[in-house]
Design a protein around this motif. Structure first.
Motif, PDB file in Angstrom:
ATOM      1  N   ARG A  14       0.836  -1.209   0.000  1.00  0.00           N
ATOM      2  CA  ARG A  14       0.000   0.000   0.000  1.00  0.00           C
ATOM      3  C   ARG A  14       0.869   1.257   0.000  1.00  0.00           C
ATOM      4  N   PHE A  15       1.940   1.216   0.796  1.00  0.00           N
ATOM      5  CA  PHE A  15       2.847   2.356   0.855  1.00  0.00           C
ATOM      6  C   PHE A  15       3.451   2.621  -0.524  1.00  0.00           C
ATOM      7  N   HIS A  16       3.942   1.581  -1.196  1.00  0.00           N
ATOM      8  CA  HIS A  16       4.559   1.753  -2.512  1.00  0.00           C
ATOM      9  C   HIS A  16       3.552   2.243  -3.548  1.00  0.00           C
ATOM     10  N   VAL A  21       1.737   6.639  -6.930  1.00  0.00           N
ATOM     11  CA  VAL A  21       0.602   7.458  -7.374  1.00  0.00           C
ATOM     12  C   VAL A  21       0.885   8.927  -7.078  1.00  0.00           C
ATOM     13  N   THR A  22       1.395   9.226  -5.912  1.00  0.00           N
ATOM     14  CA  THR A  22       1.749  10.598  -5.548  1.00  0.00           C
ATOM     15  C   THR A  22       2.842  11.124  -6.472  1.00  0.00           C
ATOM     16  N   SER A  26       2.385  14.232  -9.078  1.00  0.00           N
ATOM     17  CA  SER A  26       3.313  15.369  -8.993  1.00  0.00           C
ATOM     18  C   SER A  26       3.963  15.641 -10.336  1.00  0.00           C
ATOM     19  N   ALA A  27       4.390  14.589 -11.031  1.00  0.00           N
ATOM     20  CA  ALA A  27       5.016  14.763 -12.345  1.00  0.00           C
ATOM     21  C   ALA A  27       4.037  15.370 -13.339  1.00  0.00           C
TER      22      ALA A  27
END
Length: 110
Positions: A14-16, A21-22, A26-27
């Motif tokens: 979930r963290f990865h 996704v973040t 951002s990109a």
């Protein structure tokens, strides 16, 4: 023991996913800001009694944007770098390289 390992792996997954996704969002945001934030270079705004005139000059061997700017830059212009940037934009140049015997549009104040 196996249940704890599975829970840790799920949490790591979930963290990865959240991280990537973040990162992706951002990109995309940075690309959108760069695309929509294009502004035109304006080296000088003429007063009411002045006119910006344009002319085409023949590029001589050994000419550079710097040498052309030193020759043709109006006194009213902020800086030589700003004038060079405006010449690049005016002539749709991607680099500073000029070809002899081609023409370059410049502007001056009349």
């Amino acid at each position: 023991m196996k249940q704890t390992y599975r829970n840790e792996r799920r949490a790591a997954g979930r963290f990865h996913r959240r991280f990537f996704v973040t990162l992706f969002i951002s990109a995309v945001m940075i690309c959108m800001i760069g695309y929509f934030n294009k502004s035109q270079v304006s080296a000088y705004e003429p007063t009411d009694d002045q006119t910006i005139c344009y002319k085409s000059i023949l590029i001589e061997p050994g000419d550079s944007l710097w040498s052309i700017a030193k020759t043709y830059m109006p006194e009213e212009c902020d800086s030589i770098n700003t004038y060079i940037d405006s010449l690049r934009e005016l002539n749709n140049l991607d680099s500073d390289e000029l070809q002899a015997n081609e023409h370059l549009m410049i502007y001056y104040i009349d």
